[in-house]
Design an enzyme around this catalytic site. Structure first.
Site, PDB file in Angstrom:
ATOM      1  N   HIS A  18      44.095 -56.658 -95.221  1.00  0.00           N
ATOM      2  CA  HIS A  18      45.015 -56.156 -96.251  1.00  0.00           C
ATOM      3  C   HIS A  18      44.451 -56.412 -97.655  1.00  0.00           C
ATOM      4  O   HIS A  18      45.192 -56.412 -98.637  1.00  0.00           O
ATOM      5  CB  HIS A  18      46.405 -56.787 -96.131  1.00  0.00           C
ATOM      6  CG  HIS A  18      46.942 -56.815 -94.734  1.00  0.00           C
ATOM      7  ND1 HIS A  18      47.668 -55.779 -94.191  1.00  0.00           N
ATOM      8  CD2 HIS A  18      46.841 -57.733 -93.752  1.00  0.00           C
ATOM      9  CE1 HIS A  18      48.004 -56.070 -92.947  1.00  0.00           C
ATOM     10  NE2 HIS A  18      47.499 -57.253 -92.651  1.00  0.00           N
ATOM     11  N   SER A  68      27.707 -47.967-119.200  1.00  0.00           N
ATOM     12  CA  SER A  68      28.681 -47.222-119.991  1.00  0.00           C
ATOM     13  C   SER A  68      28.110 -46.951-121.363  1.00  0.00           C
ATOM     14  O   SER A  68      27.451 -47.815-121.961  1.00  0.00           O
ATOM     15  CB  SER A  68      29.993 -48.023-120.116  1.00  0.00           C
ATOM     16  OG  SER A  68      30.847 -47.461-121.094  1.00  0.00           O
TER      17      SER A  68
END
Length: 408
Positions: A86, A216
């Site tokens: 999970h 970036s």
């Protein structure tokens, strides 16, 4: 090709353009070129040759990925790391054992691609609508010669089997099966790429980065997992292609309808080219993965008290405690500790101290070594590689490539 293009502009038929072109350069053969054949005798058989060759190339490339990931798994087979269910911390595993999970899926893909390659039949010489009527006429009713021609043409092209029956085309079911196999490879690549992106977020494992690589244009500090992202993006495209192949097969009327042609010229090449691109990225990433052991060790230390609770429960039960009662004690205390950690007023180290205060755990050894909690992970890595990867390495010896370079 230029001459054939001139004919095709006039005739509006690709195969007949080449038939005329061949007749132009071999005039003595002109009267018998394509005799008894049909366009799909040329195009379907050619497609099968191309797909078999492409499957073989993909198998070699995939074997290279498997080899590289196996080396990674071998190197890190005993490095403890947090397992997740999970996407929440679960029991410990090892970096190498997690890599074996990726490996197993890739091995299953290789088995399926090999099966599709090895079992692929040839359309052969089946005639205009698959009845072989034209060839039966050419051989003056000799059925055995028609059967022999079918086999000989297949053997000439390197196939040991032919389709038992066809319409004008071979069954488009074959296309769906092959694209499903390629989609399976994409599913594995996407799962692996997703795991790498999540690990990059946790700063535990990084994909390779070039010295001058920019993450970036604005945020100069960024180290984005762009290879894994591209892997997922291309995989998503490939996983969408089998739906078109399925629709084509489902809507073929009787012996054939031509609405398959244009779509197949798109999704079959695109599927193989995309699969090749996926494996090229995988061959770049797998040998260059970077494991950040200090980060992994820090995360293991933080959650190790939780990891120790299952062994402590078993020890308490062995000493006479009730399993459900000690489970409830662990649940309540661990949740209370977690709440304090989230509030910034406590640490996970308090868990074992608080458990020690309970009678069921009072006499138990509370020391925790990560190696006590990853089970047979190292052994599973060794066993898997010996049983599944070693035969692949042997089969593809001499065909395994090195690290692939990416152009962007």
């Amino acid at each position: 090709m230029k001459a054939a293009a001139v004919h095709e502009k006039r005739l509006r038929h690709d195969v007949m353009a080449h038939v005329h072109t061949l007749g132009d350069v071999a005039p003595k053969a002109r009267e018998i070129v394509h005799l008894g054949a049909t366009s799909c005798y040329v195009t379907d058989n050619a497609d099968l040759i191309l797909m078999r060759e492409s499957l073989d190339a993909l198998c070699s490339s995939l074997a290279t990925v498997i080899d590289a990931l196996a080396r990674f798994a071998e190197t890190w087979k005993a490095e403890p790391t947090l397992g997740f269910t999970h996407f929440q911390p679960a029991q410990l595993t090892t970096v190498g054992k997690r890599a074996v999970l990726w490996l197993f899926d890739f091995v299953l893909d290789l088995q399926e691609l090999e099966r599709r390659r090895d079992e692929l039949p040839f359309r052969g010489a089946k005639g205009t609508t698959g009845t072989q009527a034209s060839f039966l006429a050419l051989f003056r009713g000799d059925h055995e010669k028609v059967r022999q021609l079918d086999q000989l043409v297949a053997q000439k092209m390197g196939f040991d089997r032919v389709f038992p029956v066809t319409g004008q085309t071979y069954s488009r079911k074959i296309d769906t099966q092959i694209l499903d196999a390629l989609s399976g490879l994409a599913q594995t690549a996407h799962k692996w790429g997703t795991d790498l992106r999540l690990l990059a977020h946790k700063q535990e494992v990084d994909e390779p980065q070039e010295p001058d690589q920019i993450g970036s244009s604005a945020m100069a500090y960024k180290r984005n997992p762009m290879r894994a992202e591209r892997l997922c993006s291309l995989a998503r495209f490939l996983m969408g292609l089998p739906a078109m192949a399925a629709a084509t097969h489902a809507t073929q009327w009787f012996e054939r309808t031509l609405d398959d042609s244009a779509a197949r010229r798109l999704y079959i090449p695109q599927a193989f080219l995309t699969a090749d691109a996926l494996l090229r990225i995988a061959r770049n990433v797998a040998p260059g993965l970077v494991v950040n052991t200090p980060v992994i060790a820090r995360n293991v230390r933080e959650y190790l008290p939780y990891m120790a609770t299952e062994n402590l429960m078993m020890a308490a039960v062995a000493a006479g405690a009730d399993r459900q009662e000690v489970h409830e004690e662990v649940r309540k205390i661990s949740h209370a500790v977690t709440a304090k950690v989230k509030a910034g007023t406590g640490s996970t180290a308090e868990l074992l101290t608080l458990l020690k205060e309970k009678a069921a755990f009072a006499k138990l050894d509370m020391t925790a070594d990560p190696r006590d909690f990853y089970g047979r992970s190292p052994e599973q890595v060794v066993e898997f590689i010996a049983e599944y990867v070693a035969p692949i390495r042997q089969k593809y010896a001499g065909r395994l490539g090195g690290r692939a370079e990416l152009s962007v």
